[in-house]
Write a protein that holds these residues in place. Structure first.
Motif, PDB file in Angstrom:
ATOM      1  N   ARG A 208       0.849  -1.204   0.000  1.00  0.00           N
ATOM      2  CA  ARG A 208       0.000   0.000   0.000  1.00  0.00           C
ATOM      3  C   ARG A 208       0.884   1.254   0.000  1.00  0.00           C
ATOM      4  O   ARG A 208       1.784   1.404   0.811  1.00  0.00           O
ATOM      5  N   GLY A 209       0.604   2.144  -0.956  1.00  0.00           N
ATOM      6  CA  GLY A 209       1.326   3.409  -1.044  1.00  0.00           C
ATOM      7  C   GLY A 209       2.638   3.345  -1.815  1.00  0.00           C
ATOM      8  O   GLY A 209       3.274   4.371  -2.026  1.00  0.00           O
ATOM      9  N   SER A 210       3.037   2.162  -2.268  1.00  0.00           N
ATOM     10  CA  SER A 210       4.294   2.043  -3.012  1.00  0.00           C
ATOM     11  C   SER A 210       4.112   2.511  -4.460  1.00  0.00           C
ATOM     12  O   SER A 210       2.992   2.710  -4.927  1.00  0.00           O
TER      13      SER A 210
ATOM     14  N   GLY B 203      -2.079  11.676   0.094  1.00  0.00           N
ATOM     15  CA  GLY B 203      -2.126  10.229  -0.108  1.00  0.00           C
ATOM     16  C   GLY B 203      -0.810   9.511   0.101  1.00  0.00           C
ATOM     17  O   GLY B 203      -0.769   8.295   0.146  1.00  0.00           O
ATOM     18  N   GLY B 204       0.279  10.226   0.219  1.00  0.00           N
ATOM     19  CA  GLY B 204       1.549   9.570   0.474  1.00  0.00           C
ATOM     20  C   GLY B 204       2.608   9.904  -0.561  1.00  0.00           C
ATOM     21  O   GLY B 204       2.343  10.584  -1.555  1.00  0.00           O
ATOM     22  N   PRO B 205       3.820   9.390  -0.349  1.00  0.00           N
ATOM     23  CA  PRO B 205       4.968   9.793  -1.166  1.00  0.00           C
ATOM     24  C   PRO B 205       4.937   9.337  -2.620  1.00  0.00           C
ATOM     25  O   PRO B 205       5.587   9.929  -3.452  1.00  0.00           O
ATOM     26  N   ASN B 206       4.185   8.310  -2.956  1.00  0.00           N
ATOM     27  CA  ASN B 206       4.162   7.827  -4.340  1.00  0.00           C
ATOM     28  C   ASN B 206       2.904   8.217  -5.096  1.00  0.00           C
ATOM     29  O   ASN B 206       2.724   7.817  -6.240  1.00  0.00           O
TER      30      ASN B 206
ATOM     31  N   TYR C 141       0.549   2.527  -6.999  1.00  0.00           N
ATOM     32  CA  TYR C 141      -0.058   3.627  -7.755  1.00  0.00           C
ATOM     33  C   TYR C 141       0.374   3.703  -9.221  1.00  0.00           C
ATOM     34  O   TYR C 141      -0.368   4.188 -10.057  1.00  0.00           O
TER      35      TYR C 141
END
Length: 164
Positions: free
Chosen positions: A63-65, A148-151, A69
């Protein structure tokens, strides 16, 4: 005679509905797929569509990698698909967008620079095509990050015009 009057009235109504939105082309016969400006008549309903972010393209990835995405082009295509689903519920389409703001996060694989070319590969599938020639006024910005995060690399918001 009545048939011709009805035909003329129908033609006038169709012209009136189309006249609610006027798109001004970029100067010098530019083919870049945005409008220089877009104006709407006072009778036009404006819809301010909140920013849309991508969903997972590989929900099995962490998740989030990046694999979760995808790259900027993949994320942009995902965002446009999500917008399309929302637009159907609202009774509008991409051709009704008059203003778009695009927020792009710097891609770590590109030394922190936004992948504008990747975004444009997705964008040109939806705007300025033979099937959908309407082009919005548009801005694109590189930003530091999204919630949503770094990626997560993209968020798009739009103003939509719906003739009454």
């Amino acid at each position: 005679m009545k048939k011709y009057l009805l035909l003329a009235a129908t033609s006038l109504l169709a012209t009136s509905a189309l006249a609610d939105v006027t798109r001004h082309a970029l100067p010098n016969n530019s083919t870049f797929p945005i409008s220089r400006a877009v104006e709407v008549s006072p009778e036009t309903t404006l819809i301010f569509h909140s920013g849309t972010v991508p969903g997972p393209v590989n929900p099995d990835a962490e998740r989030g990698s990046r694999e979760y995405y995808g790259d900027t082009e993949t994320q942009a295509l995902n965002v446009f698909k999500r917008m399309e689903d929302s637009f159907k519920e609202l009774g509008v389409g991409f051709g009704d967008i008059i203003k778009m703001q695009v927020f792009l996060v710097g891609d770590p694989t590109m030394d922190g620079k936004m992948d504008f070319a990747g975004f444009m590969k997705a964008y040109t599938k939806y705007f300025g095509t033979k099937e959908q020639p309407n082009k919005p006024a548009r801005s694109a910005f590189q930003i530091a990050g999204l919630a949503g995060g770094p990626n997560m690399l993209i968020e798009i918001e739009a103003v939509i015009a719906r003739p009454n």
